[in-house]
Design an enzyme around this catalytic site. Structure first.
Site, short mmCIF file in Angstrom:
data_model
loop_
_atom_site.label_atom_id
_atom_site.label_comp_id
_atom_site.label_asym_id
_atom_site.label_seq_id
_atom_site.Cartn_x
_atom_site.Cartn_y
_atom_site.Cartn_z
N ARG A 230 -10.76 -4.14 9.81
CA ARG A 230 -11.16 -3.91 11.20
C ARG A 230 -12.66 -4.11 11.33
NH1 ARG A 230 -6.73 -4.47 12.67
NH2 ARG A 230 -5.37 -3.06 13.83
N HIS A 278 -9.29 -12.77 14.80
CA HIS A 278 -8.33 -11.68 14.52
C HIS A 278 -6.92 -12.27 14.42
CE1 HIS A 278 -7.43 -7.13 14.94
NE2 HIS A 278 -6.45 -7.74 14.28
P1 NDP Z 1 -2.15 1.05 4.56
O1 NDP Z 1 -2.22 2.31 5.34
O2 NDP Z 1 -0.91 0.73 3.81
O3 NDP Z 1 -3.37 0.98 3.53
C1 NDP Z 1 -4.63 1.48 3.82
C2 NDP Z 1 -5.39 1.57 2.51
O4 NDP Z 1 -6.73 1.97 2.78
C3 NDP Z 1 -4.81 2.62 1.55
O5 NDP Z 1 -4.85 2.17 0.23
C4 NDP Z 1 -5.75 3.81 1.73
O6 NDP Z 1 -5.84 4.64 0.59
C5 NDP Z 1 -7.06 3.08 1.95
N1 NDP Z 1 -8.03 3.94 2.62
C6 NDP Z 1 -7.98 4.46 3.85
N2 NDP Z 1 -9.05 5.22 4.09
C7 NDP Z 1 -9.81 5.18 2.97
C8 NDP Z 1 -11.04 5.74 2.60
N3 NDP Z 1 -11.72 6.55 3.43
N4 NDP Z 1 -11.51 5.50 1.36
C9 NDP Z 1 -10.82 4.72 0.50
N5 NDP Z 1 -9.64 4.13 0.80
C10 NDP Z 1 -9.15 4.36 2.02
O7 NDP Z 1 -2.48 -0.12 5.60
P2 NDP Z 1 -2.09 -1.68 5.50
O8 NDP Z 1 -2.39 -2.16 4.14
O9 NDP Z 1 -0.75 -1.90 6.06
O10 NDP Z 1 -3.14 -2.29 6.54
C11 NDP Z 1 -4.52 -2.13 6.33
C12 NDP Z 1 -5.30 -2.51 7.56
O11 NDP Z 1 -5.32 -3.91 7.70
C13 NDP Z 1 -4.73 -2.01 8.89
O12 NDP Z 1 -5.08 -0.68 9.13
C14 NDP Z 1 -5.39 -2.94 9.87
O13 NDP Z 1 -6.62 -2.41 10.27
C15 NDP Z 1 -5.64 -4.22 9.05
N6 NDP Z 1 -4.80 -5.32 9.51
C16 NDP Z 1 -5.43 -6.42 10.02
C17 NDP Z 1 -4.71 -7.52 10.42
C18 NDP Z 1 -5.39 -8.73 10.91
O14 NDP Z 1 -4.73 -9.64 11.43
N7 NDP Z 1 -6.69 -8.85 10.74
C19 NDP Z 1 -3.24 -7.53 10.34
C20 NDP Z 1 -2.68 -6.33 9.76
C21 NDP Z 1 -3.44 -5.27 9.36
P3 NDP Z 1 -4.56 5.50 0.09
O15 NDP Z 1 -3.58 4.46 -0.41
O16 NDP Z 1 -5.09 6.34 -0.99
O17 NDP Z 1 -4.04 6.23 1.29
C1 OXD Z 2 -2.56 -5.22 12.82
C2 OXD Z 2 -3.35 -6.34 13.29
O1 OXD Z 2 -3.09 -4.11 12.71
O2 OXD Z 2 -2.77 -7.42 13.58
O3 OXD Z 2 -1.35 -5.41 12.53
O4 OXD Z 2 -4.58 -6.24 13.38
#
Ligand code: NDP
Ligand code: OXD
Length: 315
Positions: A230, A278
């Site tokens: 993000r 995005h």
């Molecule tokens: P998940 O919730 O599965 O994974 C999030 C990861 O971030 C976890 O490993 C979590 O740790 C870690 N995390 C969160 N907060 C912290 C922190 N403060 N310190 C360290 N690690 C942290 O999400 P997804 O993998 O499904 O998606 C990730 C992000 O990708 C989404 O939230 C979205 O913002 C972005 N996204 C962007 C897209 C795009 O088109 N650009 C498309 C899809 C997603 P833990 O495992 O320990 O909880």
């Molecule tokens: C998502 C994205 O969060 O597309 O899935 O950004």
């Protein structure tokens, strides 16, 4: 009588309505804001970038489905009902698309494709020396659904992969760091990838101080940054400073503080920046509607929901 509503201010609602009708012909599908019918009948909502105050306007709402993996826009609504569960998208389709993007851009930097493109444009035959994938340490911040999948795929190509998350993971051939070990992770990372969610804890995390902690021992002499998480995570003025003064070698950015990226942003035309709108992982309406419908069925059958959002953690 229970109805379902799409809240999609920026997406084509007819495409989503058609997809949901195909997947669940018996579901009573309504569209915010103009085709709501009797609002008391709405029990289920699916949303992408919903405006504030919309969810609270459905008095009998029982389930909110985020149409993206990230839920920051939904959680950002100060009047969001506190007792309604939120489910986020986790489909193999979305995950695979994200991994394609990460692999594409890691390889693009690794193989210096932009340099080759520029050479072709100027008719320059320059077969400069290259290095093996194993010469690069790729560090992923956020080892959830997306980060873990991208990590595994990068290891298959021979990169040394590191991961950092809140809680420690255990993934074959991936060096996993957690929480307070961030500096140790950064110090070994040549290409930094963010796949973090946007939360109060991750806001502004990619700043100049963090970039200065990255490894400078890689083949390019300075680190590379890829953000598909993000935009709120990056301090864009710091990115520009680091790209200009050589603290960063290059960047691929899919997400921004403000989207669409304003025309005045120096990132648009920066020679070291590859920019996408995005679009790292696009959502396929039919696949996602099938997933959302499964969650509605699980709710109606009293079964546990998948991929529930933890509101305290913010993801
Ligand atoms: P998940 O919730 O599965 O994974 C999030 C990861 O971030 C976890 O490993 C979590 O740790 C870690 N995390 C969160 N907060 C912290 C922190 N403060 N310190 C360290 N690690 C942290 O999400 P997804 O993998 O499904 O998606 C990730 C992000 O990708 C989404 O939230 C979205 O913002 C972005 N996204 C962007 C897209 C795009 O088109 N650009 C498309 C899809 C997603 P833990 O495992 O320990 O909880
Ligand atoms: C998502 C994205 O969060 O597309 O899935 O950004």
């Amino acid at each position: 009588m229970s109805a379902f509503v799409f809240v999609l201010p920026t997406w084509p609602t007819d495409v989503w309505k058609n997809a949901m009708t195909k997947v669940a012909p018996d579901l009573d599908v309504r569209i915010w804001p103009n085709h709501l019918g009797r609002i008391e009948e709405i029990k289920y909502a699916a949303a992408w970038l919903p405006p504030a105050n919309v969810m609270k306007s459905f008095p009998n709402l029982k389930l909110i489905c985020s149409l993206g993996a990230g839920v920051d826009a939904i959680l950002g609504d100060p009047t969001l009902p506190t007792d309604v569960p939120i489910v986020r998208v986790n489909t193999a389709d979305l995950t695979n698309r994200m991994s394609e993007y990460i692999v594409l851009h890691v390889l693009m930097h690794h193989r210096q494709q932009r340099r080759l493109d520029a050479n072709q444009k100027s008719k320059i035959w320059d077969s400069f020396p290259t290095h093996a994938a194993s010469a690069l340490n790729v560090g992923i911040m956020g080892m959830g659904v997306m980060g873990a999948d991208a990590a595994v795929k990068l290891t298959m190509l021979g990169f040394n992969v590191l991961g950092w998350s809140r809680t420690r993971k255990s993934i074959p051939n991936v060096k996993c760091f957690a929480g307070q070990e961030l500096d140790a992770f950064l110090g070994q990372t040549d290409i930094l990838i963010s796949l973090l969610p946007a939360t109060a804890e991750t806001d502004g995390i990619i700043n100049r101080a963090l970039i200065q902690k990255l490894s400078h021992k890689g083949p390019f002499g300075a680190p590379i940054f890829i953000n598909a998480g993000r935009g709120r995570q990056q301090v864009e003025a710091d990115l520009v400073t680091c790209l200009n003064n050589g603290e960063l070698y290059a960047a691929t950015l899919d997400v921004f503080n403000k989207e669409p990226l304003p025309e005045a942003s120096p990132l648009w035309a920066h020679p070291k920046v590859t920019l996408t709108p995005h679009a790292a992982a696009d959502s396929d309406p039919e696949t996602i509607c099938r997933y959302v419908h499964q969650q509605i069925m699980r709710f109606e059958n009293g079964e546990a929901l998948d991929n529930l959002v933890n509101r305290t953690r913010g993801y």
